[in-house]
Design a protein around this motif. Structure first.
Motif, PDB file in Angstrom:
ATOM      1  N   GLY A 127       0.776  -1.234   0.000  1.00  0.00           N
ATOM      2  CA  GLY A 127       0.000   0.000   0.000  1.00  0.00           C
ATOM      3  C   GLY A 127       0.808   1.285   0.000  1.00  0.00           C
ATOM      4  N   ILE A 128       2.133   1.201   0.102  1.00  0.00           N
ATOM      5  CA  ILE A 128       2.938   2.429   0.120  1.00  0.00           C
ATOM      6  C   ILE A 128       3.012   3.005  -1.293  1.00  0.00           C
ATOM      7  N   LYS A 129       2.795   4.333  -1.380  1.00  0.00           N
ATOM      8  CA  LYS A 129       2.855   4.989  -2.692  1.00  0.00           C
ATOM      9  C   LYS A 129       4.086   5.873  -2.727  1.00  0.00           C
ATOM     10  N   ASN A 130       5.070   5.517  -3.475  1.00  0.00           N
ATOM     11  CA  ASN A 130       6.217   6.391  -3.673  1.00  0.00           C
ATOM     12  C   ASN A 130       6.013   7.173  -4.962  1.00  0.00           C
ATOM     13  N   THR A 131       6.704   8.304  -5.060  1.00  0.00           N
ATOM     14  CA  THR A 131       6.554   9.123  -6.266  1.00  0.00           C
ATOM     15  C   THR A 131       7.106   8.388  -7.481  1.00  0.00           C
ATOM     16  N   ILE A 132       6.285   8.306  -8.494  1.00  0.00           N
ATOM     17  CA  ILE A 132       6.741   7.701  -9.743  1.00  0.00           C
ATOM     18  C   ILE A 132       7.125   8.856 -10.659  1.00  0.00           C
ATOM     19  N   ILE A 133       8.383   8.932 -11.015  1.00  0.00           N
ATOM     20  CA  ILE A 133       8.837  10.089 -11.788  1.00  0.00           C
ATOM     21  C   ILE A 133       8.210  10.089 -13.179  1.00  0.00           C
ATOM     22  N   HIS A 134       8.185   8.941 -13.816  1.00  0.00           N
ATOM     23  CA  HIS A 134       7.562   8.853 -15.138  1.00  0.00           C
ATOM     24  C   HIS A 134       7.085   7.415 -15.342  1.00  0.00           C
ATOM     25  N   PRO A 135       5.870   7.228 -15.874  1.00  0.00           N
ATOM     26  CA  PRO A 135       5.359   5.852 -16.008  1.00  0.00           C
ATOM     27  C   PRO A 135       6.172   4.972 -16.960  1.00  0.00           C
ATOM     28  N   SER A 136       6.951   5.587 -17.852  1.00  0.00           N
ATOM     29  CA  SER A 136       7.716   4.757 -18.793  1.00  0.00           C
ATOM     30  C   SER A 136       8.946   4.114 -18.164  1.00  0.00           C
ATOM     31  N   ILE A 137       9.284   4.530 -16.944  1.00  0.00           N
ATOM     32  CA  ILE A 137      10.499   3.971 -16.327  1.00  0.00           C
ATOM     33  C   ILE A 137      10.355   2.471 -16.098  1.00  0.00           C
ATOM     34  N   THR A 138       9.129   2.030 -15.784  1.00  0.00           N
ATOM     35  CA  THR A 138       8.959   0.594 -15.592  1.00  0.00           C
ATOM     36  C   THR A 138       8.672  -0.104 -16.918  1.00  0.00           C
ATOM     37  N   ASP A 139       8.689   0.664 -18.008  1.00  0.00           N
ATOM     38  CA  ASP A 139       8.442   0.068 -19.323  1.00  0.00           C
ATOM     39  C   ASP A 139       9.760  -0.023 -20.104  1.00  0.00           C
ATOM     40  N   ASP A 140      10.151   1.075 -20.738  1.00  0.00           N
ATOM     41  CA  ASP A 140      11.329   0.966 -21.609  1.00  0.00           C
ATOM     42  C   ASP A 140      12.257   2.174 -21.547  1.00  0.00           C
TER      43      ASP A 140
END
Lengths: 176, 486
Positions: A127-140
């Motif tokens: 349940g912890i929400k850390n700041t995601i800088i950009h959604p593509s970081i977990t993609d490519d």
């Protein structure tokens, strides 16, 4: 800007080799990288970022030893002090019989301890929400981020120039 | 492991000229589209089996173990047979994820996620049997040593049955932690593509993963140490299960060959189950580019090796029975092969010893249909093996007056069908919720094992990749790598 927030500028790269070259360039230009985010572990990056080797495995050893002692001393106490019993003529302190459970608890303690430590020191958990800088970081995309607070006025332009020069495909500023 | 160069003679592990983004698309999309008709149908069947199993378990608990056809000679029947069978199936996941990680076998990345999931579900099914077969499930916590008011009365730490409790609960916990930690970055990938309720769900499941360099470093360190811990663990689990038999005084059971023989058999059946499910999964979810014929062939090689070990063990048992000159042992084996349950002995021999020998042929190893049927044969054979060891051996006691015969009741069969239901229900939910192939790991090996990189005439040859690394190192920063690199 709320308390505890900071302004950042980040650039996204399309390939891990571009990222590594950019990190080397940043080191040469004495730019202080805040953090690097990647979709998978990029080998050879840690020394460039000056990251020391993780000490998690030392923690694992300590937790494991704790498990060894818990099992061995626990069974010893039960069989010799708390309630000595004769099982089929075996000695009260059958060390060999303790081997399997001692081994299992060593592994159990080491694993649970290490995994818990991993999540706690990373600031992660259910349940912890850390700041995601950009959604593509977990993609490519491979991301380098700098903080822009506390620097002279031209710093942001200097960083933009750096990103442009090193071939970043996207550059953005953000408050996190 | 790592994205380092691979020899061009190696078969590519990722086909179809994938890019990083394409990998994300291919592996996330099964969790994003509506379930297919085939999935729904399979889920209904699995859930029905599960329901039937639950009803049979309730009958067992309500009426008692008397609903099973066990008798005073044959005290262990289908219950312990199923228990050992499921535990065995649960051995492939950790073998693939731990031992093959230590051996730097990159092909593990295509199948490790699903195999680990199978491990967890199989151990759940297995753990059910010791709990219900004791008869009074409401006092099952007596298994655990804890300070109590009954004396205090402690369990017997000399007993392999108690070791088994520790082994299986540790195995389950460690496998679960290992599996989930590997899943976290992939849940983050799904999270960053999702919207609405799914976004909330995956935000919760992803534990706040960001992909920071330090986190990845710790993640790799953790995976490596967990693999190191899980490797002796996986060997210990079936060793201890075999001690349940080997430390007894039953002829045919108290043999020192049991631990390695059980471990080999467990890996054998585990890989067979992985094959069965992966062949269906890769077809249904279109994952042929990630789970290639090369993967299937590698797993068939493991099946061939472990099947042969099992075969040698069977023959060694027969030889030792004869060579020992011990009549009880000789009779136990005579009875297994030619007694009232001779068909299960021959089923076991045909499925476990003869059928895997077909895998000496490369053509058969790479034939998907053959592999599928073989994997089912192996699992039937391994079920027979446990039945032969348990029920057949017990049926002929020392005194002919206590000789007995055993046929399972509908309740016993129902519980077995129910565990199959549990296993498949969980697996079907898993393929809907989680990426079946480890996304981050596939991206990690892409430059070393993708078909556009791994072929000799590929666009970027590995020499170029290598010279790229050299440049970086020449820049004076990367003279050494982290703990498990390259």
């Amino acid at each position: 800007m709320k308390h505890g927030e900071k302004n950042i500028i980040f650039g996204l790269y399309d390939d891990e080799e571009d990222l590594k070259r950019a990190v080397i360039k940043a080191n040469e230009d004495h730019l202080q990288i805040m953090d690097v985010f990647t979709p998978f572990p990029v080998h050879g990056l840690d020394p460039l970022l000056g990251l020391a080797e993780s000490r998690l495995h030392i923690g694992g050893f300590v937790y494991g030893m704790l498990g060894t002692l818990t099992a061995f001393l626990g069974m010893t106490w039960i069989f010799t002090r708390d309630w000595p019993q004769i099982y089929g003529g075996k000695p009260y302190w059958p060390i060999l019989s303790f081997v399997p459970i001692t081994f299992e608890l060593t592994v159990l303690f080491a694993s649970i301890g290490m995994v818990t430590t991993f999540y706690v020191i990373n600031g992660m958990g259910p349940g912890i929400k850390n700041t995601i800088i950009h959604p593509s970081i977990t993609d490519d995309k491979f991301c380098i981020a700098f903080t822009t607070d506390g620097h002279e006025h031209g710093h942001v332009d200097k960083l933009r120039h750096f990103f442009q020069h090193t071939g970043a495909s996207l550059v953005e500023t953000k408050t996190i | 492991m790592g994205s380092g160069p691979t020899s061009p003679i190696r078969e590519p592990l990722v086909k179809g000229h994938k890019t990083y983004h394409q990998i994300t698309e291919d592996l996330c999309s099964p969790t994003e589209r509506a379930p297919s008709r085939a999935w729904t149908l399979a889920f209904i069947v699995a859930l029905s089996a599960l329901t039937f199993g639950v009803i049979c378990i309730i009958i067992t608990i309500w009426v008692g173990i008397g609903t099973w056809r066990l008798n005073r000679t044959i005290g262990w029947g289908w219950d312990i047979t199923n228990f050992v069978w499921w535990i065995g199936i649960g051995h492939a996941g950790t073998l693939i994820s731990a031992i093959l990680l230590l051996f730097r076998q990159k092909w593990r990345t295509g199948v490790n996620r699903a195999a680990e999931a199978m491990t967890i579900f199989a151990v759940i099914c297995a753990a059910l049997f010791p709990m219900i077969h004791v008869g009074r499930i409401w006092v099952v916590f007596y298994f655990f040593p804890y300070p109590n008011t009954r004396g205090p009365l402690w369990p017997n730490f000399n007993s392999p049955l108690l070791w088994d409790l520790f082994a299986i609960s540790t195995y389950f916990t460690v496998s679960l932690l290992f599996w989930y930690t590997g899943l976290v970055p992939d849940f983050a990938t799904v999270r960053d593509r999702a919207k609405g309720f799914r976004k909330k769900m995956y935000t919760f499941l992803a534990f706040g993963w960001t992909g920071a360099a330090k986190h990845w470093q710790r993640h790799e360190s953790l995976s490596l140490v967990l693999a190191g811990l899980a490797t002796p663990l996986v060997l210990s689990v079936h060793t201890i299960v075999s001690f349940d038999f080997a430390t007894s005084v039953i002829p045919g059971w108290h043999t020192t060959i049991f631990p390695p023989y059980f471990v080999a058999g467990a890996i054998f059946s585990g890989f067979a189950m992985v094959q069965t499910l992966m062949i269906i999964t890769r077809k249904v979810l279109n994952l042929q580019d990630y789970i290639t014929l090369g993967h299937i062939e590698s797993m068939n090689k493991v099946i061939l090796v472990t099947g042969t070990i099992v075969g040698v063990a069977y023959l060694t048992e027969l030889f030792i029975a004869w060579y020992s000159g011990y009549v009880y042992e000789q009779f136990a084996f005579f009875n297994r092969a030619l007694g009232p349950y001779w068909w299960s002995y021959f089923g076991m021999m045909a499925c476990n010893v003869l059928s895997p020998q077909l895998f000496w042929s490369k053509k058969i190893r790479r034939n998907v249909t053959m592999t599928f049927f073989m994997s089912i044969f192996v699992n039937i054979g391994m079920w027979f093996e446990r039945f032969v060891i348990i029920a057949t051996t017990l049926a002929r006691d020392y005194l002919p007056s206590s000789w007995s015969f055993y046929v399972p009741s509908i309740v016993e069969i129902g519980i077995y069908v129910g565990t199959l239901g549990i296993f498949f229900t969980f697996y079907l939910i898993f393929v809907r919720v989680a990426p079946v192939v480890a996304i981050a790991e596939i991206k990690h090996i892409l430059k070393g094992a993708g078909d556009q990189y791994a072929k000799p005439n590929a666009k970027t040859t590995f020499q170029q990749v290598e010279s790229g690394n050299m440049e970086l190192e020449a820049a004076g920063h990367g003279s050494h790598h982290g703990q498990d690199h390259h």
